[in-house]
Write a protein that holds these residues in place. Structure first.
Motif, PDB file in Angstrom:
ATOM      1  N   SER A  13       0.855  -1.183   0.000  1.00 34.88           N
ATOM      2  CA  SER A  13       0.000   0.000   0.000  1.00 34.88           C
ATOM      3  C   SER A  13       0.892   1.234   0.000  1.00 34.88           C
ATOM      4  CB  SER A  13      -0.899   0.005   1.238  1.00 34.88           C
ATOM      5  OG  SER A  13      -0.124   0.211   2.408  1.00 34.88           O
ATOM      6  N   PRO A  14       0.349   2.369  -0.394  1.00 37.22           N
ATOM      7  CA  PRO A  14       1.148   3.591  -0.356  1.00 37.22           C
ATOM      8  C   PRO A  14       1.664   3.911   1.049  1.00 37.22           C
ATOM      9  CG  PRO A  14      -0.799   3.937  -1.695  1.00 37.22           C
ATOM     10  CD  PRO A  14      -0.957   2.590  -1.045  1.00 37.22           C
ATOM     11  N   ALA A  15       0.866   3.627   2.076  1.00 36.88           N
ATOM     12  CA  ALA A  15       1.306   3.889   3.447  1.00 36.88           C
ATOM     13  C   ALA A  15       2.522   3.041   3.798  1.00 36.88           C
ATOM     14  CB  ALA A  15       0.164   3.611   4.423  1.00 36.88           C
ATOM     15  N   GLY A  65      -3.854   2.810   3.727  1.00 34.62           N
ATOM     16  CA  GLY A  65      -3.382   1.485   4.120  1.00 34.62           C
ATOM     17  C   GLY A  65      -4.045   0.408   3.290  1.00 34.62           C
ATOM     18  N   VAL A  66      -3.730  -0.846   3.581  1.00 35.15           N
ATOM     19  CA  VAL A  66      -4.232  -1.979   2.800  1.00 35.15           C
ATOM     20  C   VAL A  66      -5.757  -2.041   2.812  1.00 35.15           C
ATOM     21  CG1 VAL A  66      -4.276  -4.492   2.666  1.00 35.15           C
ATOM     22  CG2 VAL A  66      -2.146  -3.313   3.075  1.00 35.15           C
ATOM     23  N   PRO A  69     -10.011   3.071   2.296  1.00 31.92           N
ATOM     24  CA  PRO A  69     -10.866   3.349   1.140  1.00 31.92           C
ATOM     25  C   PRO A  69     -10.125   3.962  -0.051  1.00 31.92           C
ATOM     26  CG  PRO A  69     -11.250   4.964   2.865  1.00 31.92           C
ATOM     27  CD  PRO A  69     -10.326   3.925   3.446  1.00 31.92           C
ATOM     28  N   LYS A  70      -8.968   4.556   0.175  1.00 31.39           N
ATOM     29  CA  LYS A  70      -8.227   5.178  -0.926  1.00 31.39           C
ATOM     30  C   LYS A  70      -7.266   4.217  -1.609  1.00 31.39           C
ATOM     31  CE  LYS A  70      -8.499   9.688   1.202  1.00 31.39           C
ATOM     32  NZ  LYS A  70      -7.776  10.806   1.794  1.00 31.39           N
ATOM     33  N   TYR A  71      -7.074   3.044  -1.024  1.00 29.86           N
ATOM     34  CA  TYR A  71      -6.142   2.047  -1.574  1.00 29.86           C
ATOM     35  C   TYR A  71      -6.849   1.195  -2.619  1.00 29.86           C
ATOM     36  CZ  TYR A  71      -3.359  -2.215  -1.846  1.00 29.86           C
ATOM     37  OH  TYR A  71      -2.654  -3.293  -2.291  1.00 29.86           O
TER      38      TYR A  71
END
Length: 76
Positions: A13-15, A65-66, A69-71
């Motif tokens: 994930s981006p995080a 995160g995994v 809602p934005k992932y």
């Protein structure tokens, strides 16, 4: 085989990527400062390590995160 619903995503994930990148940079810079006997630089690098952890946690809470809602997972 793992069930796709139970699969935690393994941190893709981006995080997670942002946190790991910041912490890896902190380790590399901290190692350089340690070898060059720069005590202040080592402490600053340790602080950067904590910042990476906090950035990853904050991004996960903001939805990157995994399970956020934005992932959007990529298909293989």
């Amino acid at each position: 085989m793992s069930n796709p619903i139970d699969d935690p995503g393994h941190g893709h994930s981006p995080a997670a990527w942002t946190a790991v990148t910041i912490m890896l940079l902190a380790f590399v810079v901290g190692t350089y400062f340690f070898v060059s006997h720069n005590e202040i630089g080592v402490y600053v690098s340790a602080g950067l390590l904590v910042v990476g952890l906090l950035v990853g946690w904050l991004m996960a809470k903001l939805g990157w995160g995994v399970k956020g809602p934005k992932y959007v997972p990529k298909g293989h």
